[in-house]
Design an enzyme around this catalytic site. Sequence first.
Site, PDB file in Angstrom:
ATOM      1  N   THR A 256       0.712  -1.070   0.054  1.00 16.33           N
ATOM      2  CA  THR A 256       0.080  -0.086  -0.029  1.00 16.33           C
ATOM      3  C   THR A 256       0.835   1.454   0.145  1.00 16.33           C
ATOM      4  O   THR A 256       2.029   1.137   0.648  1.00 16.33           O
ATOM      5  CB  THR A 256      -0.951   0.095   1.032  1.00 16.33           C
ATOM      6  N   PHE A 258       1.167   5.036   0.994  1.00 15.66           N
ATOM      7  CA  PHE A 258       0.288   6.057   1.682  1.00 15.66           C
ATOM      8  C   PHE A 258       1.132   7.559   1.274  1.00 15.66           C
ATOM      9  O   PHE A 258       2.272   7.620   0.829  1.00 15.66           O
ATOM     10  CB  PHE A 258       0.826   5.808   3.133  1.00 15.66           C
TER      11      PHE A 258
END
Length: 356
Positions: A256, A258
């Site tokens: 992921t 960010f």
Amino acid sequence: MNLDDIRTQIDSIDHQLLELLNSRSDLVHEVGVIKKRDGLQIYAPDREEALLRRLVEMNHGRLPEKSVRAIYREIMSAALALEEDLKIAYLGPEGTWTHQAAIKKFGHSVNYSPQSNFSDVFEQVARRAADYGVVPIENSTEGAVSHTLDLFVDSPLHICSQILLRIENGLMAAIPREEIRTLYSHPQVFGQCRSWILKHFPDVDLVEVSSTTKAAQIARNQASQGAAALGGELAAEMYGLTLLEKCIQDRTTNTTRFLVIGEKTCPPTSCDRTSILFAIHDRPGSLVRALQAFDQCQINLSKIESRPSKRRDWEYIFYVDLAGHCEDPKVAEALEELNRHCSMVKLLGSYPDSEE
């Protein structure tokens, strides 16, 4: 050389390290004084990334790159805490993947402020109740986090850094595997583990919650009702759950990305990414002409997402990531050309394109 001799040398090195760290801290304090005097930002992602890259290049010993970065992350975290009482807002509660991403970027020495939703993270930074915020923007398996994209449309905040975090989800519970009747987790995690769930728990109920930490809490409190959770190992530890199976995500490279959001963007580092939003005129060929601005300037686009504008039906806003910094001549030229074909162009920020 015997064991006692080696330990004596280690003690001597530790003493030298501590003295050097304190000397470094004295210099960091002086830097902080100058920054405050001149109205400069305390946190400088460009300087941070340049330092980490230089240290990795200088390193020719046993320590791997990952360890060098981790050690200096905490050294720089302590430095930030000395310069200013830095506060970082993130999607809580404590132990979420967003919290872990924030720690990876800022270390353990700064203050953290958990928020109940993405909107509150943006609001805390915009109101200066927090210095920076950390929000997820996309997952390598499930794609964009649409709520984050939507919040950028009306927000005055900018992107100043990014964080890449490998996501390893597990099955956690306070009951035996055969007693599980309901799985709780964040919707992104269900998406990341879709094939595994269909194979191992095709008949259980799936209940979406706001975070993997919340899911772990429910698994603890509702164990007698057959509750279990999907999430990270830290969440299992926090709520005393047994990790029944590790690494259940469908892709082993599940990552992921960010973003760190703040009031200002980042100066050039020679290896940057720029994020923008734009809306096109409602005319045939408008999107093609808008994208040709990047082709003409030979600017590589690494991401493009469309989102409803929520102002008019069937009107869309496009989120684009491109290679380079907004101050680079070619990027600046492309953005100027883009403005000619769009009803709105918004620069979200330029920041180091780190692979960390």
